[in-house]
Design an enzyme around this catalytic site. Structure first.
Site, PDB file in Angstrom:
ATOM      1  N   ASN A 116      65.335   1.398 100.815  1.00  0.00           N
ATOM      2  CA  ASN A 116      65.320   1.027 102.229  1.00  0.00           C
ATOM      3  C   ASN A 116      64.500  -0.250 102.391  1.00  0.00           C
ATOM      4  O   ASN A 116      63.385  -0.354 101.868  1.00  0.00           O
ATOM      5  CB  ASN A 116      64.717   2.159 103.061  1.00  0.00           C
ATOM      6  CG  ASN A 116      64.732   1.864 104.552  1.00  0.00           C
ATOM      7  OD1 ASN A 116      63.874   1.165 105.071  1.00  0.00           O
ATOM      8  ND2 ASN A 116      65.717   2.421 105.250  1.00  0.00           N
ATOM      9  N   ILE A 131      71.584   8.759 112.414  1.00  0.00           N
ATOM     10  CA  ILE A 131      70.831   7.887 113.303  1.00  0.00           C
ATOM     11  C   ILE A 131      69.388   7.746 112.827  1.00  0.00           C
ATOM     12  O   ILE A 131      68.865   8.649 112.186  1.00  0.00           O
ATOM     13  CB  ILE A 131      70.830   8.397 114.755  1.00  0.00           C
ATOM     14  CG1 ILE A 131      70.180   9.782 114.858  1.00  0.00           C
ATOM     15  CG2 ILE A 131      72.231   8.415 115.325  1.00  0.00           C
ATOM     16  CD1 ILE A 131      70.029  10.321 116.282  1.00  0.00           C
ATOM     17  N   CYS A 141      63.657  -2.537 113.038  1.00  0.00           N
ATOM     18  CA  CYS A 141      62.427  -3.334 113.066  1.00  0.00           C
ATOM     19  C   CYS A 141      62.495  -4.394 114.166  1.00  0.00           C
ATOM     20  O   CYS A 141      63.554  -4.968 114.426  1.00  0.00           O
ATOM     21  CB  CYS A 141      62.225  -4.032 111.729  1.00  0.00           C
ATOM     22  SG  CYS A 141      62.125  -2.944 110.309  1.00  0.00           S
ATOM     23  N   GLY A 169      63.924  15.492 114.007  1.00  0.00           N
ATOM     24  CA  GLY A 169      63.923  16.944 113.882  1.00  0.00           C
ATOM     25  C   GLY A 169      65.105  17.600 114.572  1.00  0.00           C
ATOM     26  O   GLY A 169      65.974  16.923 115.145  1.00  0.00           O
TER      27      GLY A 169
END
Length: 301
Positions: free
Chosen positions: A99, A190, A129, A216
């Site tokens: 990543n 996502i 970012c 979560g």
């Protein structure tokens, strides 16, 4: 016998399960709990051109059905990663997905160029970012910016490029089509949803950063919807993630159109969650007579 193999942008995975960036370190943190070779791929924590200190503490908070984090992509930088983490992961029979994060197009490209000659299998570009040259708006919140950063990193990449999409947008299909037009080999989604939590007794933010990424089980239905929309908008593979805690959650993603899945927050409360999900997908395929993962889709059976 079922065939668990999947092809993601020309890279064969032994099964369709990887781990979400930022939830699994770079593999060493979980190697004493599970055999990393049992995963289709290991996705590393975000790596930048230079070391990032991250955000001030507190940086993690629990939420109903999940958690929030504002780590700030703390990492030791590409030099340490190449010297320490890649050799460690190469001990295992699994694909390595790195990543990549950055604050400018130049920073992303510097990391991608450095990785071009390294023994890694795929790159995942975190476009959530903030773009410091554009007033802080994330690369992944504007289709034109997303397409531009995709096109830029593809000039330097020797490995297939996965663009990781932010859910904090008006239209996920538009973002998926934008990165596909920029040359992306696959998309993953996502990333976390932006949230806020306030301590009512201290009357202060629970996270020092104020806001953080929500992940979560609570976000899983949102993630399934977005994966479905993205998978039906583009012709490149989609890696689905967001609240996957069980094999049933992962199978929902496959039914929605994902070619593979990524397990994130679940690893915090069960370090073996990812390998349990591999076994659960296999059991489901055997139960319903699927011979290949690609057969698991809506309307079958």
């Amino acid at each position: 016998m079922v065939d668990m193999r999947v092809d993601i942008a020309g890279v064969e995975w032994k099964n369709p399960v990887t781990v979400a960036s930022g939830t699994f370190g770079s593999g060493a943190e979980f190697a004493e709990f599970i055999d990393l070779s049992r995963l289709g791929a290991v996705t590393t924590k975000g790596v930048s051109a230079v070391p990032w200190e991250g955000n001030p503490a507190p940086r993690v908070a629990e939420t109903p059905g999940g958690m929030m984090n504002a780590i700030g992509l703390q990492n030791p930088g590409i030099d340490v990663f190449c010297e320490r983490d890649i050799p460690f992961l190469r001990q295992y029979d699994t694909n390595i997905i790195v990543n990549v994060c950055g604050k400018t197009e130049e920073e992303y490209c510097a990391v991608v160029e450095r990785l071009a000659e390294e023994d890694v299998d795929m790159l995942e570009i975190n476009i959530s970012c903030p773009n410091v040259k554009e007033g802080g708006i994330a690369f992944g919140q504007d289709p034109k910016a997303a397409q531009a950063i995709t096109r830029a990193v593809k000039k330097y990449a020797k490995q297939p490029v996965i663009m990781k999409l932010s859910p904090n947008v008006t239209s996920i299909p538009d973002m998926a089509r934008a990165v596909e037009a920029g040359g992306a080999d696959a998309v993953s989604l996502i990333n976390t949803l932006t949230g806020m939590k306030i301590d009512i007794d201290r009357r202060a933010f629970l996270l020092a950063n104020g806001t953080g990424g929500v992940s979560g089980p609570a976000i899983h239905p949102i993630a399934v919807r977005m994966v479905y929309e993205a998978a039906h908008a583009v012709g490149i593979p989609v890696i689905g993630m967001g609240g996957i805690s069980t094999a049933r959650d992962a199978i929902e993603m496959l039914l929605a159109g994902a070619a593979a899945v990524s397990v994130g927050t679940a690893s915090f409360h069960d370090p073996a969650a990812s390998v349990k999900i591999v076994e659960g997908i296999k059991a489901y395929m055997e139960k319903y007579g699927f011979q290949k993962v690609q057969e698991v889709k809506l309307g079958t059976g």
